[in-house]
Design an enzyme around this catalytic site. Structure first.
Site, PDB file in Angstrom:
ATOM      1  N   ASN A  89       0.034   0.527   2.240  1.00  0.00           N
ATOM      2  CA  ASN A  89      -0.731  -0.376   3.111  1.00  0.00           C
ATOM      3  C   ASN A  89      -0.708  -1.837   2.662  1.00  0.00           C
ATOM      4  O   ASN A  89      -0.668  -2.743   3.495  1.00  0.00           O
ATOM      5  CB  ASN A  89      -2.167   0.128   3.293  1.00  0.00           C
ATOM      6  CG  ASN A  89      -2.950   0.140   2.015  1.00  0.00           C
ATOM      7  OD1 ASN A  89      -2.417   0.456   0.961  1.00  0.00           O
ATOM      8  ND2 ASN A  89      -4.206  -0.209   2.097  1.00  0.00           N
ATOM      9  N   GLU A 120      -7.407   5.505  -7.459  1.00  0.00           N
ATOM     10  CA  GLU A 120      -8.038   4.674  -6.417  1.00  0.00           C
ATOM     11  C   GLU A 120      -7.703   5.327  -5.086  1.00  0.00           C
ATOM     12  O   GLU A 120      -6.556   5.302  -4.648  1.00  0.00           O
ATOM     13  CB  GLU A 120      -7.467   3.243  -6.462  1.00  0.00           C
ATOM     14  CG  GLU A 120      -7.710   2.512  -7.763  1.00  0.00           C
ATOM     15  CD  GLU A 120      -9.177   2.196  -8.001  1.00  0.00           C
ATOM     16  OE1 GLU A 120      -9.958   2.169  -7.039  1.00  0.00           O
ATOM     17  OE2 GLU A 120      -9.551   2.002  -9.174  1.00  0.00           O
ATOM     18  N   CYS A 166      -7.892  -0.010   2.558  1.00  0.00           N
ATOM     19  CA  CYS A 166      -8.867   0.982   2.099  1.00  0.00           C
ATOM     20  C   CYS A 166     -10.289   0.434   2.170  1.00  0.00           C
ATOM     21  O   CYS A 166     -11.249   1.185   2.212  1.00  0.00           O
ATOM     22  CB  CYS A 166      -8.533   1.397   0.673  1.00  0.00           C
ATOM     23  SG  CYS A 166      -8.388  -0.030  -0.417  1.00  0.00           S
ATOM     24  N   GLU A 192     -10.227  -0.600 -11.669  1.00  0.00           N
ATOM     25  CA  GLU A 192      -9.172  -1.565 -11.946  1.00  0.00           C
ATOM     26  C   GLU A 192      -9.811  -2.945 -12.007  1.00  0.00           C
ATOM     27  O   GLU A 192     -11.015  -3.099 -11.808  1.00  0.00           O
ATOM     28  CB  GLU A 192      -8.110  -1.513 -10.837  1.00  0.00           C
ATOM     29  CG  GLU A 192      -7.411  -0.167 -10.754  1.00  0.00           C
ATOM     30  CD  GLU A 192      -6.267  -0.140  -9.753  1.00  0.00           C
ATOM     31  OE1 GLU A 192      -6.416  -0.697  -8.656  1.00  0.00           O
ATOM     32  OE2 GLU A 192      -5.225   0.452 -10.081  1.00  0.00           O
TER      33      GLU A 192
HETATM   34  P1  NAD Z   1      -0.422   8.830  -0.196  1.00  0.00           P
HETATM   35  O1  NAD Z   1      -1.404   9.504  -1.063  1.00  0.00           O
HETATM   36  O2  NAD Z   1       0.243   9.618   0.860  1.00  0.00           O
HETATM   37  O3  NAD Z   1       0.758   8.179  -1.047  1.00  0.00           O
HETATM   38  C1  NAD Z   1       0.510   7.277  -2.091  1.00  0.00           C
HETATM   39  C2  NAD Z   1       1.661   7.336  -3.072  1.00  0.00           C
HETATM   40  O4  NAD Z   1       1.662   8.620  -3.701  1.00  0.00           O
HETATM   41  C3  NAD Z   1       3.027   7.179  -2.427  1.00  0.00           C
HETATM   42  O5  NAD Z   1       3.861   6.432  -3.288  1.00  0.00           O
HETATM   43  C4  NAD Z   1       3.508   8.620  -2.325  1.00  0.00           C
HETATM   44  O6  NAD Z   1       4.904   8.748  -2.274  1.00  0.00           O
HETATM   45  C5  NAD Z   1       2.937   9.209  -3.598  1.00  0.00           C
HETATM   46  N1  NAD Z   1       2.793  10.672  -3.598  1.00  0.00           N
HETATM   47  C6  NAD Z   1       2.697  11.505  -2.536  1.00  0.00           C
HETATM   48  N2  NAD Z   1       2.594  12.782  -2.957  1.00  0.00           N
HETATM   49  C7  NAD Z   1       2.609  12.749  -4.307  1.00  0.00           C
HETATM   50  C8  NAD Z   1       2.509  13.746  -5.319  1.00  0.00           C
HETATM   51  N3  NAD Z   1       2.401  15.039  -5.028  1.00  0.00           N
HETATM   52  N4  NAD Z   1       2.531  13.360  -6.616  1.00  0.00           N
HETATM   53  C9  NAD Z   1       2.619  12.049  -6.947  1.00  0.00           C
HETATM   54  N5  NAD Z   1       2.736  11.063  -6.014  1.00  0.00           N
HETATM   55  C10 NAD Z   1       2.720  11.403  -4.721  1.00  0.00           C
HETATM   56  O7  NAD Z   1      -1.184   7.573   0.411  1.00  0.00           O
HETATM   57  P2  NAD Z   1      -0.629   6.546   1.485  1.00  0.00           P
HETATM   58  O8  NAD Z   1      -0.614   7.230   2.813  1.00  0.00           O
HETATM   59  O9  NAD Z   1       0.593   5.906   0.968  1.00  0.00           O
HETATM   60  O10 NAD Z   1      -1.781   5.424   1.453  1.00  0.00           O
HETATM   61  C11 NAD Z   1      -2.925   5.476   2.212  1.00  0.00           C
HETATM   62  C12 NAD Z   1      -4.100   5.954   1.403  1.00  0.00           C
HETATM   63  O11 NAD Z   1      -4.280   5.124   0.263  1.00  0.00           O
HETATM   64  C13 NAD Z   1      -5.408   5.872   2.153  1.00  0.00           C
HETATM   65  O12 NAD Z   1      -6.139   7.037   1.920  1.00  0.00           O
HETATM   66  C14 NAD Z   1      -6.102   4.666   1.534  1.00  0.00           C
HETATM   67  O13 NAD Z   1      -7.512   4.685   1.637  1.00  0.00           O
HETATM   68  C15 NAD Z   1      -5.649   4.765   0.139  1.00  0.00           C
HETATM   69  N6  NAD Z   1      -5.787   3.476  -0.542  1.00  0.00           N
HETATM   70  C16 NAD Z   1      -6.756   3.340  -1.489  1.00  0.00           C
HETATM   71  C17 NAD Z   1      -6.938   2.121  -2.124  1.00  0.00           C
HETATM   72  C18 NAD Z   1      -7.988   1.926  -3.176  1.00  0.00           C
HETATM   73  O14 NAD Z   1      -7.926   0.940  -3.889  1.00  0.00           O
HETATM   74  N7  NAD Z   1      -8.937   2.821  -3.328  1.00  0.00           N
HETATM   75  C19 NAD Z   1      -6.107   1.040  -1.792  1.00  0.00           C
HETATM   76  C20 NAD Z   1      -5.135   1.227  -0.810  1.00  0.00           C
HETATM   77  C21 NAD Z   1      -4.977   2.454  -0.201  1.00  0.00           C
END
Ligand code: NAD
Length: 481
Positions: free
Chosen positions: A150, A248, A282, A461
């Site tokens: 995102n 996060e 997020c 963080e």
């Molecule tokens: P996601 O969990 O699908 O993917 C995040 C990352 O994890 C990607 O690089 C993905 O390839 C990797 N990944 C996927 N499966 C994995 C596994 N089994 N093991 C290790 N890595 C793996 O999330 P997304 O769809 O890319 O992002 C959106 C989400 O991120 C939303 O839920 C949003 O709220 C959250 N987010 C949180 C914050 C925060 O600071 N809390 C900030 C931005 C986004």
């Protein structure tokens, strides 16, 4: 077609398996580049490179580490326009937003930690004249950094910068959905003279690359930002290996708007906190609770201004919303709008895809959507949608709205609008979230702790919190007599 490459041991290299994944431009729905479909073998190479670089990098004087990182920051600034365009093409976000927020923040992340490390001191605890304790803080070794789509470069650098500033070497994985600026960063790191192996970037799917990083025995620390479900999976694998974890995760942030707020500021900022980056931050507020006496007035202004927001070509400066990140994500968002209707909600505006013309006809556009008439405990109000979709509901008392606000499994951020100082402070203490914004949103000081409670994450963080996470404390006790 451009083929991205992994960045391993200071060089750009093809994935061992020589397989690639299509990379889509969300604004057009067309494939425009190819991403390495890396696997465990590439992660192993990256980890070996990081391990080999660690002994030297961990004792490189912090002034030198700082100098190289400042150079990276400068290069990001110098390439602002190119990076902003790349981020917008890869992610679908308005280029103006990438130019104003994403890329300057990526430069700040490097700048901030390049300077923070110069001021990072450790504690000492004197036991009067009996003994003296002091804490040594050493880098952990190879850090695994995994980030989402995102805010691609913004969040990727938010992890990498504190990790390398504190003397770790890194194996990092950007989202396979938005890999482009991470790839460009590898070029800038080479130009800045970052020693080989200090940062390694492996592209590819989460279940292959992310999972190989998580379970690699030579990576004792994982910093992850992404969805709550993925975070749980990472914790399941990493916890029995006793890895240090920073997670996060998702959010379902409440806005609490009281009748005594500054109405215009609340309205303007709520439009932004609802729909910025197509609602894919997020920290966006997706559940909007409005005190009953101003509910109708707020609703009518909010809906009319949301209807006026232009959705279209992200490169066009008049577009307030660009495309959402992927076809699959667009379908997920639309399915939530359908669910909201099934749950008895009324769509006040939006609620549909926005069809564009010409080269953008196959892009993934959704109109800003406002829904009312839903109870606080329905699925629409409990689950993260992560798109330009918000619900609004009236409340009568502070007690009632606090109950609604705290009713989800998430606890990332809360936003309160009131001119009543006492109430603002009272609520700040009672809201279940890691961040509370009062009369503002997304105002960020990089020194502050950043993160969530409940299912929004573990750890913090930002500022010295991140430098603490990326170092291991050791207490040394010296008897004085
Ligand atoms: P996601 O969990 O699908 O993917 C995040 C990352 O994890 C990607 O690089 C993905 O390839 C990797 N990944 C996927 N499966 C994995 C596994 N089994 N093991 C290790 N890595 C793996 O999330 P997304 O769809 O890319 O992002 C959106 C989400 O991120 C939303 O839920 C949003 O709220 C959250 N987010 C949180 C914050 C925060 O600071 N809390 C900030 C931005 C986004």
């Amino acid at each position: 077609m451009q083929k991205l490459q992994n960045y391993i041991n200071g060089e750009l290299v093809a994935p061992v398996g020589e397989q690639y994944i299509d990379n889509y431009n969300p604004a057009t729905g067309k494939v425009y580049s190819l991403i390495p479909d890396s696997d465990e073998r590439d992660v192993n190479l990256a980890t070996e490179a990081a391990k080999a670089a660690f002994p030297k990098w961990s004792v490189t004087p912090k002034e030198e580490r700082s100098r190289i990182m400042l150079k990276v920051s400068e290069l990001i600034e110098k390439n602002l326009e190119r990076l902003a365009l790349a981020e917008s093409t890869d992610n679908g976000k308005p280029v103006a937003l990438a130019r104003m927020v994403d890329i300057p923040r990526a430069a700040s992340n490097f700048h901030f930690y390049a300077t923070a490390i110069l001021h990072f001191a450790s504690e000492s605890h004197a036991m009067e004249d009996t003994a003296l304790n002091y804490t040594l803080r050493s880098p952990v070794g190879v850090a695994g950094c995994i980030s989402p789509w995102n805010l691609p470069l913004y969040l990727f650098t938010w992890k990498i910068a504190p990790a390398i500033a504190s003397g770790n070497c890194v194996v990092a994985k950007p989202s396979e959905i938005t890999p482009m600026t991470a790839y460009l960063l590898s070029e800038l790191c080479m130009e800045a003279g970052l020693p080989k192996g200090v940062l390694n970037i492996v592209h590819g799917y989460g279940h292959k690359v992310g999972s190989a990083i998580t379970k690699h025995p030579a990576i004792p620390l994982i910093s992850f930002t992404g969805g709550t479900k993925t975070g749980a999976e990472i914790a399941r694998v990493a916890a029995p290996m006793f890895k240090k974890l920073s997670l996060e995760l998702g959010g379902k942030n409440p806005n609490l708007i009281f009748a005594d707020c500054n109405f215009e500021n609340a309205l303007k900022t709520t439009l932004n906190s609802s729909f910025a980056n197509q609602g894919q931050i997020c920290l966006c507020g997706s559940r909007i609770f409005i005190e009953k006496s101003i509910y109708e007035k707020f609703k009518s202004e909010f809906v009319s201004r949301a209807k006026a927001m232009k959705v279209g070509n992200p490169a066009d400066s008049s577009s307030k919303l660009g495309a959402v990140v992927s076809k699959a994500h667009m379908e997920k968002i639309l399915s939530y709008i359908q669910l909201a209707e099934e749950e008895g909600g009324t769509v006040l505006c939006g609620g549909h895809q926005v069809k564009q013309e010409g080269e953008f006809a196959e892009g993934y556009y959704i109109a800003p959507t406002i829904i009312e008439g839903l109870p606080h405990d329905c699925r629409t109000n409990q689950e993260e949608i992560f798109g330009p979709v918000v619900t609004i509901a009236p409340f009568e008392s502070e007690e009632e709205v606090l109950k609604y606000a705290n009713s989800t499994q998430y606890g990332l951020a809360s936003i309160v609008w009131t001119e009543n100082l006492t109430r603002a402070h009272r609520l700040a203490g009672l809201l279940h979230s890691g961040i509370v914004w009062i009369n503002c949103w997304l105002l960020r000081d990089l020194r502050t702790p950043f993160g969530g409670v409940k299912n929004s994450g573990v750890g913090r963080e930002g500022g010295f919190e991140a430098l603490h996470f990326f170092t291991e404390p050791k207490n040394v006790c010296i008897k004085l007599k």
